[in-house]
Scaffold this motif. Structure first.
Motif: not given
Length: 894
Positions: A711-713, A810-816, A871-873
Motif C-alpha cells: 500500500f505504501t508503493t 492516495i488517501r485510501r492507500s494511506d488508510q490501508w 475503506e479498511p474500517e
C-alpha cells in the motif's frame, strides 16, 4: 583552503598502460633505417651492379642504392670467400633483431591504440551453479562489447600472444642457409593477433547481492592488467556491469579517448558508472525513450559536469521533446565551458575577426571539440523565437483547459530567473543606438540597456513579441560572432574537418546574412509599433522571393564566380556543395512563406525551397535521409509553412516512400506525439499495476510488513499518475519519476510485456493508424484525439485529487497502511480476507483507469471504481459479521 591531496587530484591515472604509438613508430623507423644502412654498407664494399648511363640521374641513384641493399643481403647469407665477415654478420643480425623488436612493439602499441579485436575468453565458474549459464553469459558479454560500436570482440579461438620477443623466435632456424625462410616465418609472426584479453570468473556468496563476477583485462602492449569484482542480484546484471567496466577500462588508453565525449579522459581512470550511464542514454535516445534517456544523461553529467558533449546531447534531447527553453539554458551553460571568465569573454568578442588574440588568447579553448557546434545550436534555438519566447512567456494557467501546471510553471520560472541576468550581461551592447518598441529615445548607455532588457525579460511583463525581438537580436549577434571565429579554421586542416562538426563557411554566412536578419525582420513586424528605431537590417517582412534569392546568392559568394563554379561542377572538377548549405537555404525560403498570402509568391518560394531540399538529398544520399528525416518532416519550425504545399508533399513521397498517402500534418505535431506518449505510458502503468494486484492476491496470506509495503508503493504510484495528469504530461520529470516508481515494484519482464518505459511515437505512425480508420481525415482524427485526451487527463486529475479527496486512491492507500499497521488486535484470517478484498478493488481501479484513458470508452469508469474502493474500517465491520464463517486455517489458493 583545502589541504587534502585527493581534492587536487580527484582522478587517478589509468591502471592500464597508455600506448605511445608515435614514439614507438619513430624508434621502429630509426632501427629499420639503421639495419638497411648496415646491409647496404656491406654491399657497398665491392659493388657488382651499376645503373645504365642512359637512365635519369635521380633514377640511377635510387636504383643503385636499392640493388646494393640486395647485394649486401647476398653477402650476408653467402659462405666462403665471397661472403661477409663474421663481425658484419653479427652486427646485421643484432640490427635485424632490434628492428623486429621495435616493429613488434610498434605493432603491439598500434593494435592496443586502435585497438584490434578484443579476445573475450570463455567465462569460467567457481561453483557448479554457474556452469550451465557459461555459454549464454559469455555470449551476452561479447554481444554487449560489440554493441558499444567501439571494438569488435573476437569470438573465434585465438592463440595466446607472445610475452616477449624471444617467444616469437620459437622454432625459427637462424642458420645462414635457411635465413630467408626463417625471416619470412618471423614476418608472419610479427603482427600481433590480439591486443587485449578479457577473462571472467563467476562467483557466489551468501550475503546480498549474491551473484558476482571477477573480470580481468590484460594488455599485451606493455604487460598491464586490471581486475575487479562486481556483485549484483543476478549473473545477467553482473555480466552487464562487467561489460561496462571493461569498456571503461579500455576507452582511456585507446583511440576512443580522442573522440567525444571522452577527450578529457585520456590516460585517466574512467568511472564505469559514467560510461554505463552514457551508453544507456544513447541506446534509449535511439529507441526514442527520451525521458529515460534524459535521466541517464543527467546521471552521467553528475559524474562529469564539465563534459561539453554530454550537455549538447542533453540539449538535443530536450529539443526533440520541444523543451526549447530547457535546451536554451543547457546550450548556454555549454558555451560557457570555453575556459574564460565573463570579463575575458566580453573582451575577446570585442576584438576583430583577424585579431590573433581573438583565437590564440591563453584561456580561450576555441579548438575544443563540440564548442562551435554548441554555439551554433545555441544561436539556432535563440532564432526559433516563436517557440522559445512562447515558453519563456507562457502563463501559469494553461489556456487550453484552464488547469494549472504548477511543476512545469515552476521550472520555467526558475529558468527565467537563472538565464535572464546572463542574457542581460551578454547582449546589452546590441541595444546601443537602438530605439526599442515603446520607447521614444534611443538607448545610449550601458545602464539603460541593461534596465530595458531586465524589465522585458523579468517576471512582470513577459510580452512574447518583445521577448521574440530580444532573442532574434541575440541570435543575429551570435551568428556574427560565430562567423568571425570560423575563418581561422579554414586554414587549419584538422580543426576545419573535425572540430567544426559539419559547419561550413557558406552555411554560416547564409545564416548570418539572410536567415538571422529575415527572422529579425519578422520579429520587428510582430511588435505593436512594427519598427525598431536605428536597426540596420536590409531585409523586410514579407520579402519578395526574387529579392530573397539574390540575397542568398550574394551570401553564398557566387557573384562573379557563379558561372565559373557552375561550369566546374558540370565538368566534375569542383567538389559538390555540402548538404548543410542547401538545407539552410531551403529553410530561408520556407520561413519566408509565412509572410505571404499571394499564391504566386508562395509557389515561387516553395519551388526554390524544394529545389534546395532536392539538392541536399542528392549531396549526401547515404547520410542525409536517416539523420534529418524526422527533423525535416516534423520538427524543424522553419518548414512549417512549406509542409502543406503540394510541391513539398511530392518531394516527400519521392524522397521518403511510404505506404500511407495521407501526410496532412497538424501545425504542432509534437503535442499529438506527447499525448499519445502519455496515453501509452499511463496505460502501461495501469496494466502493470493491475497485473501486480492480481499476483498479490494469489500471494496471500502474507506478512504484515509486506502488505504495508504494497500500500505504501501504491500511494507513490497514484501520486505519480496524479502529477502527470495535473501537468498534462508536460514535465518529463513527472513521467520519469512515475516510470522509476513502477520499475522498482515490477519485474523487468512484466515491464517489457506492457511497454514500459514507453517509446515516443512518431507522428507518421499516428497518421498511418488514423488513415487506416478513415480515408482523408487523419489530421482531424489525431487533432480530435489530442483534445479529447487532454480532457480525459483533466478528469483523471480531478478524480484522483489529493489527500483531501474522500475517494482519492492516495488517501485510501494511506488508510490501508495505517489499518494494516494497527491490525494486531484482529485475527490474522480476518486481516488477510480484508487485504484480499483490497487487492480486487485496486485491480478494478487500475482497469478503470486504463478504460478512461481511451477517448472512446466510458469517461466515468474511474470515478465509479474509486467510489467502490472499500475503506479498511468498512471491510473490518463486514468481516466481523462473518467471523464465524471464516475457517481458522484460512489459506487463499487464488
Amino acid at each position: 583552503m583545502s589541504s587534502r591531496s585527493e581534492r587536487h587530484s580527484p582522478v587517478d591515472a589509468s591502471s592500464l598502460p597508455v600506448p605511445h604509438v608515435m614514439r614507438a613508430g619513430a624508434v621502429a623507423a630509426l632501427s629499420v633505417v639503421l639495419f638497411i644502412t648496415a646491409v647496404s654498407g656491406v654491399g657497398w664494399v665491392s659493388p657488382a651492379w651499376q645503373a645504365s648511363a642512359d637512365w635519369p640521374g635521380w633514377f640511377q641513384a635510387v636504383s643503385e642504392c636499392f640493388m646494393r641493399f640486395f647485394e649486401g643481403a647476398e653477402r650476408l647469407v653467402t659462405g666462403g670467400k665471397g661472403g661477409a665477415g663474421l663481425s658484419l654478420r653479427l652486427l646485421c643480425v643484432l640490427l635485424l633483431t632490434l628492428s623486429f623488436m621495435t616493429l613488434r612493439r610498434w605493432m603491439l602499441q598500434r593494435n592496443a591504440y586502435k585497438p584490434g579485436p578484443v579476445d573475450v575468453q570463455q567465462l569460467v565458474s567457481s561453483t557448479t551453479e554457474g556452469e550451465p549459464c557459461l555459454e549464454g553469459l559469455t555470449a551476452q558479454l561479447r554481444k554487449q562489447l560489440s554493441e558499444t560500436n567501439l571494438y569488435p570482440p573476437s569470438a573465434l579461438p585465438a592463440e595466446s600472444p607472445a610475452e616477449n620477443f624471444l617467444d616469437l623466435l620459437g622454432d625459427i632456424d637462424l642458420e645462414p642457409k635457411k635465413l630467408g625462410t626463417s625471416i619470412l616465418r618471423l614476418f608472419s609472426r610479427l603482427r600481433p593477433k590480439v591486443a587485449y584479453t578479457v577473462r571472467g570468473v563467476l562467483r557466489v556468496r551468501e550475503q546480498e547481492p549474491a551473484f558476482g563476477i571477477t573480470v580481468t583485462v590484460t594488455s599485451y602492449a606493455m604487460r598491464g592488467s586490471r581486475t575487479e569484482t562486481l556483485w549484483h542480484q543476478t549473473w545477467e546484471d553482473a555480466v552487464r556491469a562487467a561489460g561496462y567496466w571493461v569498456m571503461a577500462a579500455l576507452v582511456p588508453v585507446t583511440q576512443a579517448s580522442r573522440r567525444a565525449p571522452w577527450e578529457e579522459w585520456r590516460g585517466r581512470n574512467l568511472q564505469p558508472e559514467l560510461f554505463a550511464a552514457y551508453q544507456e542514454a544513447r541506446e534509449l535516445s535511439h529507441e526514442r525513450k527520451f525521458d529515460d534517456a534524459l535521466d541517464r544523461y543527467y546521471a552521467a553529467l553528475r559524474l562529469d559536469p564539465t563534459n561539453l558533449h554530454l550537455r549538447t546531447q542533453i540539449a538535443g534531447t530536450q529539443e526533440k521533446l520541444w523543451l526549447h527553453l530547457d535546451a536554451l539554458e543547457t546550450y548556454h551553460g555549454a558555451i560557457l565551458l570555453d575556459g574564460q571568465s565573463r570579463q575575458q569573454r566580453s573582451a575577446r568578442l570585442k576584438r576583430g575577426s583577424w585579431n590573433p588574440r581573438r583565437s590564440f588568447c591563453r584561456r580561450y579553448r576555441w579548438w575544443r571539440n563540440g564548442l562551435l557546434e554548441a554555439r551554433f545550436r545555441y544561436a539556432v534555438v535563440l532564432g526559433m523565437a516563436e517557440r522559445t519566447a512562447d515558453e519563456w512567456c507562457r502563463p501559469t494557467v494553461d489556456p487550453a483547459d484552464g488547469r494549472k501546471c504548477p511543476r512545469r510553471a515552476h521550472t520555467r520560472r526558475e529558468i527565467r530567473r537563472s538565464l535572464a541576468p546572463s542574457l542581460v550581461d551578454r547582449y546589452w551592447p546590441t541595444l546601443i543606438h537602438l530605439t526599442p518598441p515603446g520607447e521614444k529615445n534611443p538607448i545610449l548607455t550601458e545602464k539603460s540597456a541593461r534596465k530595458w532588457l531586465a524589465d522585458e525579460l523579468g517576471e512582470d511583463r513577459l510580452d512574447p513579441r518583445k521577448v521574440s525581438l530580444i532573442f532574434q537580436l541575440a541570435c543575429q549577434e551570435e551568428m556574427y560572432q560565430l562567423v568571425n571565429d570560423y575563418p581561422l579554421l579554414r586554414f587549419l586542416r584538422n580543426p576545419s574537418r573535425r572540430r567544426s562538426r559539419g559547419l561550413t563557411w557558406t552555411s554560416l554566412r547564409i545564416n548570418r546574412d539572410v536567415w538571422a536578419p529575415l527572422r529579425l525582420a519578422w520579429a520587428v513586424k510582430q511588435t505593436e509599433e512594427g519598427w525598431v528605431g536605428g536597426l540596420r537590417n536590409e531585409l523586410s517582412w514579407p520579402m519578395p522571393g526574387k529579392e530573397l534569392k539574390n540575397r542568398v546568392e550574394e551570401a553564398r559568394g557566387w557573384g562573379m564566380w557563379r558561372w565559373t563554379t557552375e561550369r566546374l561542377r558540370t565538368w566534375q572538377l569542383w567538389l559538390p556543395r555540402p548538404w548543410q548549405d542547401s538545407y539552410n537555404t531551403a529553410c530561408i525560403y520556407a520561413a519566408a512563406m509565412r509572410g505571404h498570402e499571394d499564391e504566386s509568391e508562395l509557389d515561387l518560394l516553395a519551388r526554390l525551397a524544394v529545389e534546395e531540399l532536392e539538392a541536399a538529398a542528392r549531396a549526401d544520399v547515404t547520410g542525409f535521409h536517416p539523420i534529418t528525416r524526422s527533423w525535416l518532416l516534423i520538427e524543424d519550425p522553419d518548414l512549417e509553412a512549406l509542409r502543406p504545399h503540394p510541391r513539398f508533399l511530392r518531394f516527400e513521397r519521392e524522397t521518403y516512400p511510404h505506404d500511407a498517402p495521407d501526410r496532412d500534418r497538424p501545425p504542432r505535431p509534437l503535442r499529438v506525439e506527447m499525448m499519445a506518449y502519455d496515453r501509452q505510458m499511463l496505460s502501461g502503468t495501469a496494466q502493470v499495476m493491475e497485473h501486480m494486484w492480481r499476483l498479490r492476491g494469489r500471494l496471500l496470506p502474507a506478512e504484515t510488513y509486506l502488505i504495508t509495503d504494497w500500500f505504501t508503493t501504491e500511494r507513490l504510484v497514484w501520486q505519480g499518475v496524479h502529477r502527470v495528469a495535473a501537468d498534462q504530461g508536460q514535465d518529463w520529470r513527472d513521467r520519469e519519476k512515475l516510470v522509476q516508481t513502477v520499475r522498482a515494484i515490477a519485474d523487468s519482464t512484466l515491464l517489457a510485456k506492457y511497454g514500459l518505459p514507453t517509446t515516443l511515437p512518431e507522428l507518421d505512425d499516428l497518421l498511418d493508424d488514423a488513415t487506416w480508420f478513415g480515408i482523408g481525415d487523419a489530421k482531424d482524427s489525431i487533432s480530435g484525439f489530442e483534445r479529447s485526451f487532454r480532457e480525459r487527463l483533466s478528469m483523471v486529475s480531478r478524480a484522483i485529487g489529493g489527500a483531501s479527496n474522500a475517494v482519492s486512491p492516495i488517501r485510501r492507500s494511506d488508510q490501508w497502511v495505517e489499518a494494516v499497521k494497527h491490525s494486531g488486535t484482529l485475527p490474522n484470517s480476518m486481516m488477510q480476507h480484508a487485504v484480499l478484498q483490497a487487492c480486487a478493488d485496486y485491480e478494478n481501479t487500475w482497469r478503470a483507469l486504463r478504460d478512461v484513458l481511451d477517448p472512446d470508452d466510458d469517461e466515468l469508469a474511474l470515478s465509479k471504481a474509486l467510489h467502490e474502493l472499500h475503506e479498511p474500517e468498512g471491510v473490518w465491520r463486514l468481516l466481523a459479521t462473518l467471523r464465524t464463517r471464516v475457517p481458522a486455517g484460512f489459506r487463499h489458493t487464488g
